[in-house]
Motif scaffolding. Structure first.
Motif, mmCIF file in Angstrom:
data_model
loop_
_atom_site.group_PDB
_atom_site.id
_atom_site.type_symbol
_atom_site.label_atom_id
_atom_site.label_comp_id
_atom_site.label_asym_id
_atom_site.label_seq_id
_atom_site.Cartn_x
_atom_site.Cartn_y
_atom_site.Cartn_z
ATOM 1 N N ASP A 5 -10.022 13.324 2.422
ATOM 2 C CA ASP A 5 -8.936 12.815 1.580
ATOM 3 C C ASP A 5 -8.931 11.288 1.526
ATOM 4 O O ASP A 5 -9.302 10.619 2.492
ATOM 5 N N VAL A 6 -8.461 10.767 0.394
ATOM 6 C CA VAL A 6 -8.011 9.380 0.339
ATOM 7 C C VAL A 6 -6.566 9.387 0.827
ATOM 8 O O VAL A 6 -5.740 10.141 0.314
ATOM 9 N N PHE A 7 -6.261 8.545 1.834
ATOM 10 C CA PHE A 7 -4.878 8.435 2.291
ATOM 11 C C PHE A 7 -4.262 7.181 1.664
ATOM 12 O O PHE A 7 -4.768 6.071 1.838
ATOM 13 N N ILE A 8 -3.173 7.396 0.911
ATOM 14 C CA ILE A 8 -2.515 6.286 0.239
ATOM 15 C C ILE A 8 -1.297 5.873 1.059
ATOM 16 O O ILE A 8 -0.396 6.683 1.313
ATOM 17 N N CYS A 9 -1.269 4.641 1.475
ATOM 18 C CA CYS A 9 -0.183 4.112 2.305
ATOM 19 C C CYS A 9 0.934 3.597 1.411
ATOM 20 O O CYS A 9 0.821 2.518 0.822
ATOM 21 N N ILE A 10 1.993 4.384 1.290
ATOM 22 C CA ILE A 10 3.129 4.028 0.446
ATOM 23 C C ILE A 10 4.186 3.305 1.277
ATOM 24 O O ILE A 10 4.594 3.791 2.332
ATOM 25 N N LYS A 11 4.617 2.163 0.788
ATOM 26 C CA LYS A 11 5.696 1.432 1.453
ATOM 27 C C LYS A 11 7.002 1.850 0.803
ATOM 28 O O LYS A 11 7.341 1.431 -0.296
ATOM 29 N N GLY A 12 7.736 2.741 1.480
ATOM 30 C CA GLY A 12 8.956 3.288 0.920
ATOM 31 C C GLY A 12 10.201 2.567 1.387
ATOM 32 O O GLY A 12 10.127 1.508 2.026
ATOM 33 N N PHE A 13 11.360 3.171 1.081
ATOM 34 C CA PHE A 13 12.634 2.564 1.453
ATOM 35 C C PHE A 13 12.982 2.810 2.911
ATOM 36 O O PHE A 13 13.628 1.994 3.558
ATOM 37 N N SER A 14 12.563 3.959 3.447
ATOM 38 C CA SER A 14 12.928 4.300 4.814
ATOM 39 C C SER A 14 11.730 4.371 5.761
ATOM 40 O O SER A 14 11.896 4.434 6.976
ATOM 41 N N SER A 15 10.530 4.393 5.229
ATOM 42 C CA SER A 15 9.336 4.434 6.081
ATOM 43 C C SER A 15 8.183 3.708 5.389
ATOM 44 O O SER A 15 8.200 3.508 4.171
ATOM 45 N N GLY A 19 4.104 3.876 4.993
ATOM 46 C CA GLY A 19 2.915 4.698 5.188
ATOM 47 C C GLY A 19 1.793 4.005 5.917
ATOM 48 O O GLY A 19 0.929 4.675 6.510
ATOM 49 N N HIS A 20 1.776 2.670 5.899
ATOM 50 C CA HIS A 20 0.728 1.943 6.617
ATOM 51 C C HIS A 20 0.801 2.211 8.119
ATOM 52 O O HIS A 20 -0.224 2.141 8.817
ATOM 53 N N GLU A 21 2.007 2.544 8.604
ATOM 54 C CA GLU A 21 2.188 2.820 10.025
ATOM 55 C C GLU A 21 1.628 4.182 10.417
ATOM 56 O O GLU A 21 1.510 4.478 11.616
ATOM 57 N N TYR A 22 1.274 4.998 9.422
ATOM 58 C CA TYR A 22 0.756 6.341 9.698
ATOM 59 C C TYR A 22 -0.735 6.463 9.383
ATOM 60 O O TYR A 22 -1.293 7.560 9.411
ATOM 61 N N ALA A 23 -1.383 5.324 9.114
ATOM 62 C CA ALA A 23 -2.805 5.358 8.782
ATOM 63 C C ALA A 23 -3.633 5.925 9.934
ATOM 64 O O ALA A 23 -4.583 6.692 9.716
ATOM 65 N N GLU A 29 -11.168 1.567 12.126
ATOM 66 C CA GLU A 29 -12.584 1.271 12.341
ATOM 67 C C GLU A 29 -13.491 2.209 11.550
ATOM 68 O O GLU A 29 -13.317 3.427 11.561
ATOM 69 N N GLY A 30 -14.445 1.620 10.836
ATOM 70 C CA GLY A 30 -15.460 2.397 10.134
ATOM 71 C C GLY A 30 -14.978 3.094 8.878
ATOM 72 O O GLY A 30 -15.679 3.947 8.331
ATOM 73 N N ALA A 31 -13.782 2.758 8.390
ATOM 74 C CA ALA A 31 -13.238 3.408 7.197
ATOM 75 C C ALA A 31 -13.413 2.517 5.969
ATOM 76 O O ALA A 31 -13.566 1.301 6.065
ATOM 77 N N THR A 32 -13.375 3.143 4.817
ATOM 78 C CA THR A 32 -13.350 2.406 3.552
ATOM 79 C C THR A 32 -11.895 2.075 3.235
ATOM 80 O O THR A 32 -11.043 2.972 3.240
ATOM 81 N N VAL A 33 -11.630 0.802 2.963
ATOM 82 C CA VAL A 33 -10.258 0.364 2.706
ATOM 83 C C VAL A 33 -10.204 -0.360 1.371
ATOM 84 O O VAL A 33 -10.962 -1.306 1.127
ATOM 85 N N VAL A 34 -9.320 0.114 0.500
ATOM 86 C CA VAL A 34 -9.132 -0.469 -0.829
ATOM 87 C C VAL A 34 -7.736 -1.081 -0.861
ATOM 88 O O VAL A 34 -6.738 -0.374 -0.650
ATOM 89 N N LYS A 35 -7.662 -2.382 -1.125
ATOM 90 C CA LYS A 35 -6.362 -3.051 -1.139
ATOM 91 C C LYS A 35 -5.935 -3.348 -2.572
ATOM 92 O O LYS A 35 -6.716 -3.856 -3.380
ATOM 93 N N VAL A 36 -4.682 -3.015 -2.879
ATOM 94 C CA VAL A 36 -4.112 -3.239 -4.208
ATOM 95 C C VAL A 36 -2.736 -3.900 -4.037
ATOM 96 O O VAL A 36 -2.216 -4.014 -2.930
ATOM 97 N N GLU A 37 -2.165 -4.312 -5.139
ATOM 98 C CA GLU A 37 -0.862 -4.974 -5.071
ATOM 99 C C GLU A 37 0.261 -3.988 -4.762
ATOM 100 O O GLU A 37 1.169 -4.284 -3.987
ATOM 101 N N ASN A 38 0.205 -2.797 -5.387
ATOM 102 C CA ASN A 38 1.284 -1.821 -5.251
ATOM 103 C C ASN A 38 0.671 -0.430 -5.169
ATOM 104 O O ASN A 38 0.187 0.106 -6.164
ATOM 105 N N THR A 39 0.706 0.172 -3.986
ATOM 106 C CA THR A 39 0.045 1.471 -3.808
ATOM 107 C C THR A 39 0.754 2.590 -4.546
ATOM 108 O O THR A 39 0.117 3.537 -5.017
ATOM 109 N N ARG A 40 2.088 2.509 -4.663
ATOM 110 C CA ARG A 40 2.808 3.573 -5.382
ATOM 111 C C ARG A 40 2.382 3.605 -6.845
ATOM 112 O O ARG A 40 2.150 4.673 -7.423
#
Length: 484
Positions: free
Chosen positions: A37-47, A49-53, A73-84
Protein backbone atom coordinates in the motif's frame (compact mmCIF):
# COMPACT_ATOMS: atom_id res chain seq x y z
CA UNK A 1 -0.08 -0.05 -10.92
CA UNK A 2 3.19 1.87 -10.80
CA UNK A 3 3.68 4.71 -8.32
CA UNK A 4 4.35 7.18 -11.14
CA UNK A 5 0.86 6.45 -12.54
CA UNK A 6 -0.75 7.13 -9.18
CA UNK A 7 1.14 10.44 -8.90
CA UNK A 8 -0.05 11.69 -12.30
CA UNK A 9 -1.19 15.31 -12.00
CA UNK A 10 0.10 15.65 -8.44
CA UNK A 11 2.46 18.52 -7.61
CA UNK A 12 5.39 16.79 -5.90
CA UNK A 13 7.58 19.03 -3.73
CA UNK A 14 10.20 16.42 -2.82
CA UNK A 15 10.81 12.78 -3.61
CA UNK A 16 13.12 9.98 -2.57
CA UNK A 17 12.84 6.39 -3.66
CA UNK A 18 11.60 4.50 -6.71
CA UNK A 19 8.88 5.87 -9.04
CA UNK A 20 8.40 2.41 -10.56
CA UNK A 21 7.40 0.74 -7.30
CA UNK A 22 4.37 -1.51 -7.76
CA UNK A 23 1.37 -0.34 -5.75
CA UNK A 24 -1.32 -2.73 -4.53
CA UNK A 25 -3.55 -0.25 -2.71
CA UNK A 26 -3.92 3.09 -0.96
CA UNK A 27 -4.77 3.72 2.68
CA UNK A 28 -4.74 6.53 5.24
CA UNK A 29 -5.65 4.48 8.33
CA UNK A 30 -2.67 2.54 9.72
CA UNK A 31 -5.05 -0.07 11.16
CA UNK A 32 -6.07 -1.00 7.60
CA UNK A 33 -2.59 -0.82 6.08
CA UNK A 34 -1.09 -3.82 4.33
CA UNK A 35 1.96 -4.75 2.30
CA UNK A 36 2.15 -2.98 -1.04
CA UNK A 37 0.00 0.00 0.00
CA UNK A 38 0.79 3.67 -0.34
CA UNK A 39 0.22 5.12 3.14
CA UNK A 40 -1.07 8.69 2.99
CA UNK A 41 -0.35 10.75 6.10
CA UNK A 42 -3.37 12.99 6.63
CA UNK A 43 -3.07 15.88 9.05
CA UNK A 44 -6.55 16.04 10.55
CA UNK A 45 -8.29 18.08 13.22
CA UNK A 46 -7.88 15.56 16.02
CA UNK A 47 -4.98 13.37 14.86
CA UNK A 48 -1.95 13.52 12.60
CA UNK A 49 -1.34 10.60 10.25
CA UNK A 50 2.38 11.33 10.14
CA UNK A 51 2.55 10.02 13.71
CA UNK A 52 1.29 6.63 12.49
CA UNK A 53 3.76 6.17 9.64
CA UNK A 54 5.85 3.73 11.69
CA UNK A 55 2.78 1.57 12.37
CA UNK A 56 2.00 1.50 8.63
CA UNK A 57 5.64 0.57 8.00
CA UNK A 58 5.30 -2.36 10.40
CA UNK A 59 2.26 -3.52 8.37
CA UNK A 60 4.37 -3.60 5.19
CA UNK A 61 3.89 -0.14 3.67
CA UNK A 62 7.01 1.05 1.86
CA UNK A 63 5.63 4.11 0.06
CA UNK A 64 4.44 7.22 1.93
CA UNK A 65 2.71 10.38 0.76
CA UNK A 66 3.46 13.15 3.28
CA UNK A 67 3.27 16.88 3.89
CA UNK A 68 5.62 16.76 6.87
CA UNK A 69 9.02 15.10 7.15
CA UNK A 70 9.02 11.54 8.50
CA UNK A 71 11.75 9.04 9.29
CA UNK A 72 11.15 5.65 7.66
CA UNK A 73 14.27 3.79 6.66
CA UNK A 74 14.45 2.39 3.14
CA UNK A 75 10.99 3.65 2.12
CA UNK A 76 9.89 5.76 -0.82
CA UNK A 77 8.64 9.12 0.43
CA UNK A 78 6.69 11.61 -1.68
CA UNK A 79 6.21 15.07 -0.19
CA UNK A 80 3.37 17.36 -1.26
CA UNK A 81 1.83 20.56 0.06
CA UNK A 82 -1.50 19.02 1.13
CA UNK A 83 -1.90 15.25 1.44
CA UNK A 84 -5.70 15.36 1.81
CA UNK A 85 -6.05 17.21 -1.48
CA UNK A 86 -3.56 15.00 -3.31
CA UNK A 87 -5.16 11.83 -1.92
CA UNK A 88 -8.26 12.65 -3.96
CA UNK A 89 -6.19 12.75 -7.16
CA UNK A 90 -4.17 9.67 -6.23
CA UNK A 91 -7.33 7.70 -5.46
CA UNK A 92 -8.92 8.72 -8.75
CA UNK A 93 -5.76 7.68 -10.63
CA UNK A 94 -5.55 4.36 -8.77
CA UNK A 95 -9.14 3.48 -9.69
CA UNK A 96 -8.66 4.63 -13.30
CA UNK A 97 -10.68 7.84 -12.96
CA UNK A 98 -14.01 6.02 -12.66
CA UNK A 99 -16.27 9.10 -12.48
CA UNK A 100 -15.37 9.93 -16.08
CA UNK A 101 -17.51 6.97 -17.11
CA UNK A 102 -20.53 8.04 -15.06
CA UNK A 103 -23.16 10.76 -15.50
CA UNK A 104 -22.24 12.24 -12.12
CA UNK A 105 -24.53 14.85 -10.57
CA UNK A 106 -23.60 16.71 -7.40
CA UNK A 107 -26.31 18.23 -5.19
CA UNK A 108 -25.35 20.86 -2.63
CA UNK A 109 -27.12 23.34 -0.35
CA UNK A 110 -28.29 23.44 3.26
CA UNK A 111 -31.57 21.53 2.91
CA UNK A 112 -33.13 19.21 0.35
CA UNK A 113 -30.01 17.36 -0.82
CA UNK A 114 -31.10 13.90 0.29
CA UNK A 115 -34.63 14.21 -1.06
CA UNK A 116 -33.44 15.44 -4.46
CA UNK A 117 -30.95 12.58 -4.82
CA UNK A 118 -33.68 10.06 -4.00
CA UNK A 119 -36.14 11.72 -6.38
CA UNK A 120 -33.59 11.55 -9.20
CA UNK A 121 -32.63 7.95 -8.43
CA UNK A 122 -36.29 6.90 -8.19
CA UNK A 123 -37.08 8.67 -11.47
CA UNK A 124 -34.23 6.96 -13.31
CA UNK A 125 -35.25 3.59 -11.89
CA UNK A 126 -38.82 4.11 -13.11
CA UNK A 127 -37.33 4.42 -16.60
CA UNK A 128 -35.41 1.17 -16.21
CA UNK A 129 -32.03 2.77 -15.39
CA UNK A 130 -30.19 1.68 -12.27
CA UNK A 131 -28.51 4.65 -10.62
CA UNK A 132 -25.84 4.93 -7.98
CA UNK A 133 -26.37 7.20 -4.99
CA UNK A 134 -24.01 8.73 -2.43
CA UNK A 135 -25.37 10.63 0.53
CA UNK A 136 -26.50 11.04 4.10
CA UNK A 137 -28.53 7.84 4.31
CA UNK A 138 -26.51 5.39 2.24
CA UNK A 139 -24.25 4.73 -0.71
CA UNK A 140 -25.53 2.36 -3.39
CA UNK A 141 -23.06 0.98 -5.93
CA UNK A 142 -25.31 -1.30 -7.97
CA UNK A 143 -24.91 -4.38 -5.79
CA UNK A 144 -24.10 -2.98 -2.35
CA UNK A 145 -25.90 -0.70 0.10
CA UNK A 146 -23.36 0.92 2.43
CA UNK A 147 -24.65 2.78 5.48
CA UNK A 148 -23.25 6.31 5.53
CA UNK A 149 -21.08 7.72 8.30
CA UNK A 150 -21.04 11.20 6.78
CA UNK A 151 -22.83 12.99 3.93
CA UNK A 152 -19.89 12.79 1.52
CA UNK A 153 -17.30 10.03 2.07
CA UNK A 154 -13.55 10.60 2.20
CA UNK A 155 -12.05 10.76 -1.29
CA UNK A 156 -10.48 7.30 -1.18
CA UNK A 157 -13.76 5.56 -0.37
CA UNK A 158 -15.62 7.78 -2.83
CA UNK A 159 -13.42 6.76 -5.76
CA UNK A 160 -13.69 3.12 -4.72
CA UNK A 161 -17.49 3.43 -4.82
CA UNK A 162 -17.39 4.96 -8.29
CA UNK A 163 -15.11 2.12 -9.40
CA UNK A 164 -17.65 -0.40 -8.09
CA UNK A 165 -20.47 1.39 -9.90
CA UNK A 166 -18.63 1.22 -13.22
CA UNK A 167 -17.88 -2.46 -12.65
CA UNK A 168 -21.56 -3.10 -11.87
CA UNK A 169 -22.73 -1.45 -15.08
CA UNK A 170 -24.00 1.77 -13.45
CA UNK A 171 -23.76 4.74 -15.80
CA UNK A 172 -25.35 7.39 -13.58
CA UNK A 173 -24.82 8.55 -10.01
CA UNK A 174 -26.37 11.36 -8.00
CA UNK A 175 -24.56 12.41 -4.85
CA UNK A 176 -24.88 14.85 -1.99
CA UNK A 177 -21.90 17.18 -1.84
CA UNK A 178 -21.38 18.73 1.59
CA UNK A 179 -19.62 22.01 2.23
CA UNK A 180 -17.08 20.09 4.34
CA UNK A 181 -16.24 17.81 1.40
CA UNK A 182 -15.72 20.80 -0.88
CA UNK A 183 -13.62 22.70 1.64
CA UNK A 184 -11.56 19.62 2.57
CA UNK A 185 -10.95 18.55 -1.06
CA UNK A 186 -12.77 15.21 -0.75
CA UNK A 187 -14.39 15.63 -4.16
CA UNK A 188 -11.28 16.70 -6.06
CA UNK A 189 -10.84 14.25 -8.92
CA UNK A 190 -14.60 13.84 -9.36
CA UNK A 191 -15.81 14.44 -12.91
CA UNK A 192 -19.11 16.21 -12.22
CA UNK A 193 -21.29 16.63 -15.29
CA UNK A 194 -24.16 18.38 -13.48
CA UNK A 195 -24.55 20.41 -10.30
CA UNK A 196 -27.70 21.34 -8.35
CA UNK A 197 -27.94 24.12 -5.76
CA UNK A 198 -30.90 23.97 -3.36
CA UNK A 199 -30.69 26.83 -0.85
CA UNK A 200 -28.47 28.30 1.83
CA UNK A 201 -29.25 29.14 5.45
CA UNK A 202 -26.79 29.40 8.37
CA UNK A 203 -25.33 25.98 9.20
CA UNK A 204 -21.90 24.64 10.17
CA UNK A 205 -20.83 28.06 11.40
CA UNK A 206 -18.53 26.25 13.84
CA UNK A 207 -16.55 25.06 10.80
CA UNK A 208 -16.92 27.86 8.24
CA UNK A 209 -17.02 30.83 10.61
CA UNK A 210 -19.56 32.87 8.65
CA UNK A 211 -22.20 32.35 5.98
CA UNK A 212 -20.11 34.04 3.28
CA UNK A 213 -17.41 31.38 3.69
CA UNK A 214 -20.13 28.73 3.76
CA UNK A 215 -21.45 29.98 0.42
CA UNK A 216 -17.95 30.10 -1.07
CA UNK A 217 -17.46 26.45 -0.15
CA UNK A 218 -20.75 25.46 -1.81
CA UNK A 219 -19.96 27.48 -4.92
CA UNK A 220 -16.84 25.40 -5.63
CA UNK A 221 -19.02 22.59 -6.97
CA UNK A 222 -20.32 24.75 -9.82
CA UNK A 223 -16.82 25.47 -11.10
CA UNK A 224 -16.17 21.71 -11.30
CA UNK A 225 -19.09 20.76 -13.58
CA UNK A 226 -18.87 20.30 -17.33
CA UNK A 227 -22.45 20.25 -18.67
CA UNK A 228 -25.00 22.19 -16.61
CA UNK A 229 -25.52 23.91 -13.26
CA UNK A 230 -29.10 23.92 -11.99
CA UNK A 231 -29.57 26.69 -9.43
CA UNK A 232 -32.48 27.85 -7.27
CA UNK A 233 -32.65 31.60 -7.81
CA UNK A 234 -35.52 32.15 -5.37
CA UNK A 235 -32.73 31.80 -2.81
CA UNK A 236 -30.64 34.97 -2.40
CA UNK A 237 -27.41 32.97 -2.16
CA UNK A 238 -28.47 30.98 -5.21
CA UNK A 239 -28.79 34.21 -7.17
CA UNK A 240 -25.26 35.15 -6.16
CA UNK A 241 -23.87 31.78 -7.15
CA UNK A 242 -25.77 31.96 -10.45
CA UNK A 243 -24.01 35.25 -11.24
CA UNK A 244 -20.63 34.05 -9.99
CA UNK A 245 -20.54 31.00 -12.27
CA UNK A 246 -21.59 32.72 -15.49
CA UNK A 247 -18.07 32.25 -16.86
CA UNK A 248 -17.88 28.57 -15.86
CA UNK A 249 -17.74 26.02 -18.69
CA UNK A 250 -21.09 24.46 -17.77
CA UNK A 251 -24.27 26.20 -18.89
CA UNK A 252 -26.59 27.70 -16.26
CA UNK A 253 -30.19 26.61 -15.75
CA UNK A 254 -32.17 28.56 -13.16
CA UNK A 255 -35.26 27.23 -11.39
CA UNK A 256 -37.74 29.01 -9.14
CA UNK A 257 -41.30 29.46 -7.98
CA UNK A 258 -41.29 33.24 -7.56
CA UNK A 259 -38.39 34.67 -9.59
CA UNK A 260 -38.41 34.59 -13.38
CA UNK A 261 -36.35 31.51 -14.23
CA UNK A 262 -35.58 29.05 -17.02
CA UNK A 263 -37.67 26.39 -15.28
CA UNK A 264 -40.58 27.43 -13.08
CA UNK A 265 -43.36 25.96 -10.99
CA UNK A 266 -46.63 27.73 -11.82
CA UNK A 267 -50.08 27.27 -10.31
CA UNK A 268 -48.70 25.60 -7.20
CA UNK A 269 -51.26 23.76 -5.06
CA UNK A 270 -50.21 22.32 -1.69
CA UNK A 271 -52.40 20.04 0.42
CA UNK A 272 -52.01 17.34 3.04
CA UNK A 273 -51.93 14.83 0.16
CA UNK A 274 -48.95 16.39 -1.61
CA UNK A 275 -48.18 19.06 -4.21
CA UNK A 276 -49.34 19.85 -7.74
CA UNK A 277 -47.98 22.42 -10.16
CA UNK A 278 -47.22 23.11 -13.80
CA UNK A 279 -43.55 22.87 -14.71
CA UNK A 280 -42.77 25.53 -17.31
CA UNK A 281 -39.59 25.03 -19.36
CA UNK A 282 -38.23 26.89 -22.41
CA UNK A 283 -39.64 24.07 -24.57
CA UNK A 284 -42.86 22.83 -23.01
CA UNK A 285 -45.20 22.73 -20.00
CA UNK A 286 -46.12 19.63 -18.02
CA UNK A 287 -48.21 19.00 -14.90
CA UNK A 288 -46.27 17.58 -11.95
CA UNK A 289 -47.72 15.77 -8.94
CA UNK A 290 -45.83 14.49 -5.90
CA UNK A 291 -47.37 12.81 -2.86
CA UNK A 292 -45.16 14.64 -0.34
CA UNK A 293 -46.70 17.85 1.08
CA UNK A 294 -45.00 21.20 1.63
CA UNK A 295 -43.52 23.99 -0.44
CA UNK A 296 -40.10 22.38 0.04
CA UNK A 297 -41.45 19.44 -1.97
CA UNK A 298 -42.17 21.79 -4.86
CA UNK A 299 -38.56 23.00 -4.83
CA UNK A 300 -37.09 19.52 -4.43
CA UNK A 301 -39.18 17.95 -7.20
CA UNK A 302 -38.61 20.96 -9.48
CA UNK A 303 -34.84 20.58 -9.05
CA UNK A 304 -35.03 16.86 -9.83
CA UNK A 305 -37.26 17.49 -12.85
CA UNK A 306 -34.91 20.25 -14.04
CA UNK A 307 -32.02 17.79 -14.00
CA UNK A 308 -34.04 15.28 -16.02
CA UNK A 309 -34.88 18.08 -18.45
CA UNK A 310 -31.19 19.01 -18.73
CA UNK A 311 -30.30 15.38 -19.50
CA UNK A 312 -32.92 15.34 -22.28
CA UNK A 313 -35.31 12.89 -20.66
CA UNK A 314 -38.63 13.09 -22.60
CA UNK A 315 -41.29 15.22 -20.92
CA UNK A 316 -43.76 12.32 -20.59
CA UNK A 317 -41.16 10.34 -18.65
CA UNK A 318 -40.37 13.28 -16.38
CA UNK A 319 -44.05 13.72 -15.58
CA UNK A 320 -44.59 10.03 -14.89
CA UNK A 321 -41.37 9.36 -12.99
CA UNK A 322 -41.75 12.24 -10.51
CA UNK A 323 -45.33 11.16 -9.72
CA UNK A 324 -44.12 7.65 -8.89
CA UNK A 325 -41.70 8.84 -6.18
CA UNK A 326 -43.02 7.83 -2.77
CA UNK A 327 -40.71 9.65 -0.41
CA UNK A 328 -37.44 9.29 1.44
CA UNK A 329 -36.71 7.44 4.71
CA UNK A 330 -36.92 9.87 7.61
CA UNK A 331 -37.98 12.82 5.48
CA UNK A 332 -41.53 13.87 6.40
CA UNK A 333 -42.25 10.22 7.12
CA UNK A 334 -45.82 9.92 8.35
CA UNK A 335 -47.20 7.38 10.85
CA UNK A 336 -50.93 7.25 11.56
CA UNK A 337 -52.32 6.54 15.03
CA UNK A 338 -55.52 4.64 15.91
CA UNK A 339 -57.16 7.70 17.43
CA UNK A 340 -56.75 9.93 14.37
CA UNK A 341 -53.46 11.47 15.44
CA UNK A 342 -50.46 11.66 13.08
CA UNK A 343 -46.74 11.39 13.82
CA UNK A 344 -44.26 12.90 11.38
CA UNK A 345 -40.60 11.95 11.68
CA UNK A 346 -38.17 14.25 9.91
CA UNK A 347 -34.43 14.84 9.74
CA UNK A 348 -34.90 18.62 10.14
CA UNK A 349 -31.88 19.75 12.14
CA UNK A 350 -31.46 23.32 10.92
CA UNK A 351 -33.64 26.35 11.70
CA UNK A 352 -34.90 26.65 8.13
CA UNK A 353 -35.74 22.94 7.86
CA UNK A 354 -37.53 22.91 11.20
CA UNK A 355 -39.60 25.95 10.26
CA UNK A 356 -40.53 24.42 6.90
CA UNK A 357 -41.65 21.16 8.50
CA UNK A 358 -43.69 22.84 11.23
CA UNK A 359 -45.36 25.29 8.84
CA UNK A 360 -46.25 22.41 6.51
CA UNK A 361 -47.65 20.32 9.37
CA UNK A 362 -49.61 23.33 10.56
CA UNK A 363 -51.17 23.81 7.14
CA UNK A 364 -53.13 20.54 7.38
CA UNK A 365 -53.33 19.77 11.12
CA UNK A 366 -56.91 19.84 12.41
CA UNK A 367 -55.67 19.93 16.00
CA UNK A 368 -52.49 20.85 17.80
CA UNK A 369 -48.85 20.70 16.68
CA UNK A 370 -46.75 18.89 19.28
CA UNK A 371 -43.03 19.06 18.56
CA UNK A 372 -40.20 16.92 19.93
CA UNK A 373 -36.72 18.14 19.03
CA UNK A 374 -33.18 18.68 20.26
CA UNK A 375 -29.83 19.79 18.87
CA UNK A 376 -26.71 17.73 18.25
CA UNK A 377 -23.62 18.07 20.42
CA UNK A 378 -20.17 19.05 19.16
CA UNK A 379 -21.83 21.00 16.35
CA UNK A 380 -22.80 24.58 15.54
CA UNK A 381 -24.11 26.14 18.75
CA UNK A 382 -25.49 29.32 17.16
CA UNK A 383 -28.54 27.57 15.71
CA UNK A 384 -29.75 26.14 19.04
CA UNK A 385 -31.63 29.18 20.41
CA UNK A 386 -32.95 29.96 16.92
CA UNK A 387 -34.47 26.50 16.67
CA UNK A 388 -35.93 26.87 20.16
CA UNK A 389 -37.72 30.05 19.10
CA UNK A 390 -38.99 28.48 15.89
CA UNK A 391 -40.38 25.43 17.68
CA UNK A 392 -42.20 27.59 20.21
CA UNK A 393 -43.59 29.89 17.51
CA UNK A 394 -45.05 27.16 15.30
CA UNK A 395 -46.01 24.57 17.93
CA UNK A 396 -48.78 24.36 20.48
CA UNK A 397 -46.49 22.25 22.65
CA UNK A 398 -42.69 21.99 22.35
CA UNK A 399 -40.82 19.19 24.09
CA UNK A 400 -37.11 19.98 24.19
CA UNK A 401 -35.03 16.82 24.44
CA UNK A 402 -31.67 15.31 23.60
CA UNK A 403 -30.56 14.56 20.03
CA UNK A 404 -27.05 13.14 19.57
CA UNK A 405 -25.25 14.88 22.44
CA UNK A 406 -21.94 13.23 21.59
CA UNK A 407 -19.32 14.51 24.05
CA UNK A 408 -21.32 17.54 25.20
CA UNK A 409 -23.45 17.73 28.34
CA UNK A 410 -27.08 17.25 27.19
CA UNK A 411 -28.29 19.71 29.83
CA UNK A 412 -25.97 22.40 28.46
CA UNK A 413 -27.30 21.84 24.93
CA UNK A 414 -30.89 22.09 26.18
CA UNK A 415 -30.07 25.30 28.03
CA UNK A 416 -28.73 26.76 24.76
CA UNK A 417 -32.04 25.88 23.08
CA UNK A 418 -34.05 27.43 25.91
CA UNK A 419 -32.08 30.64 25.42
CA UNK A 420 -34.22 31.33 22.37
CA UNK A 421 -37.56 30.50 24.01
CA UNK A 422 -39.96 32.52 26.11
CA UNK A 423 -39.69 30.60 29.36
CA UNK A 424 -42.66 32.53 30.77
CA UNK A 425 -44.84 30.82 28.18
CA UNK A 426 -46.09 27.48 29.43
CA UNK A 427 -46.24 25.82 26.00
CA UNK A 428 -42.96 23.93 26.37
CA UNK A 429 -41.52 21.06 28.39
CA UNK A 430 -38.01 19.75 28.95
CA UNK A 431 -37.40 15.99 28.92
CA UNK A 432 -33.78 14.99 28.44
CA UNK A 433 -34.58 11.32 27.79
CA UNK A 434 -35.62 11.22 24.11
CA UNK A 435 -37.55 7.97 24.60
CA UNK A 436 -39.69 9.51 27.33
CA UNK A 437 -40.05 12.75 25.37
CA UNK A 438 -41.53 10.84 22.43
CA UNK A 439 -43.75 8.84 24.80
CA UNK A 440 -45.08 12.05 26.36
CA UNK A 441 -45.79 13.61 22.97
CA UNK A 442 -47.60 10.57 21.60
CA UNK A 443 -49.57 10.10 24.84
CA UNK A 444 -50.95 13.65 24.80
CA UNK A 445 -51.85 13.57 21.09
CA UNK A 446 -55.55 13.36 20.28
CA UNK A 447 -57.62 13.14 17.10
CA UNK A 448 -56.43 15.74 14.58
CA UNK A 449 -53.17 16.46 16.41
CA UNK A 450 -49.82 16.18 14.61
CA UNK A 451 -46.70 15.13 16.50
CA UNK A 452 -43.49 16.24 14.77
CA UNK A 453 -40.33 14.41 15.88
CA UNK A 454 -37.45 16.34 14.37
CA UNK A 455 -33.68 16.10 14.12
CA UNK A 456 -32.78 12.46 13.52
CA UNK A 457 -35.09 11.21 10.77
CA UNK A 458 -33.64 8.06 9.21
CA UNK A 459 -30.99 7.57 11.92
CA UNK A 460 -31.23 4.29 13.82
CA UNK A 461 -28.86 5.30 16.60
CA UNK A 462 -28.15 7.90 19.26
CA UNK A 463 -24.59 9.00 20.00
CA UNK A 464 -23.98 9.58 23.70
CA UNK A 465 -20.35 10.27 24.55
CA UNK A 466 -18.39 8.04 22.20
CA UNK A 467 -21.02 5.26 22.30
CA UNK A 468 -23.52 4.68 19.50
CA UNK A 469 -26.67 2.99 20.82
CA UNK A 470 -29.67 1.75 18.86
CA UNK A 471 -32.41 4.37 18.72
CA UNK A 472 -34.98 4.90 15.97
CA UNK A 473 -37.56 7.69 16.37
CA UNK A 474 -39.96 5.78 14.10
CA UNK A 475 -39.74 2.59 16.16
CA UNK A 476 -40.27 4.48 19.42
CA UNK A 477 -43.27 6.38 18.04
CA UNK A 478 -44.92 3.22 16.70
CA UNK A 479 -44.41 1.45 20.04
CA UNK A 480 -46.23 4.17 21.99
CA UNK A 481 -48.94 4.54 19.37
CA UNK A 482 -49.68 0.82 19.70
CA UNK A 483 -50.21 0.89 23.45
CA UNK A 484 -52.49 3.96 23.51
Amino acid sequence: MKLREILYGIDVLDFRGDMDTDIEGICYDSRKASEGDVFICIKGFSSNGHEYASKAYEKGCRVFLVQEDIEVEGATVVKVENTRREMAKAASNFYNNPSKGIQLTGVTGTNGKTTITYLVKSSLESMGRDSGIVGTIKTYTGKRDIESERTTPESLELQQYFHEMVGNGIDSCVMEVSSHSLELDRVDGCDFKYGIFTNLTPEHMDFHGDIESYMNAKEKLFHMTSKANIINIDDEWGRRIYENVKCAKAKRISYAIREQADIMAKGVKISSEGVKYTMVTPDYKIDIELSIPGEFSVYNSLAAAALLYATEVPKEQIQRSISLCKGVPGRFESISGKEGETVIVDYAHTPDALENILRTAGSFAKGRIITVFGCGGDRDTTKRPVMGGISQKYSDVSIVTSDNPRTEDPDAIINDVLGGMDTQNQNYQVEKDRNIAIKNAVSMAKEGDVVVIAGKGHETYQIIGSEKIHFDDREIARKYLEVK
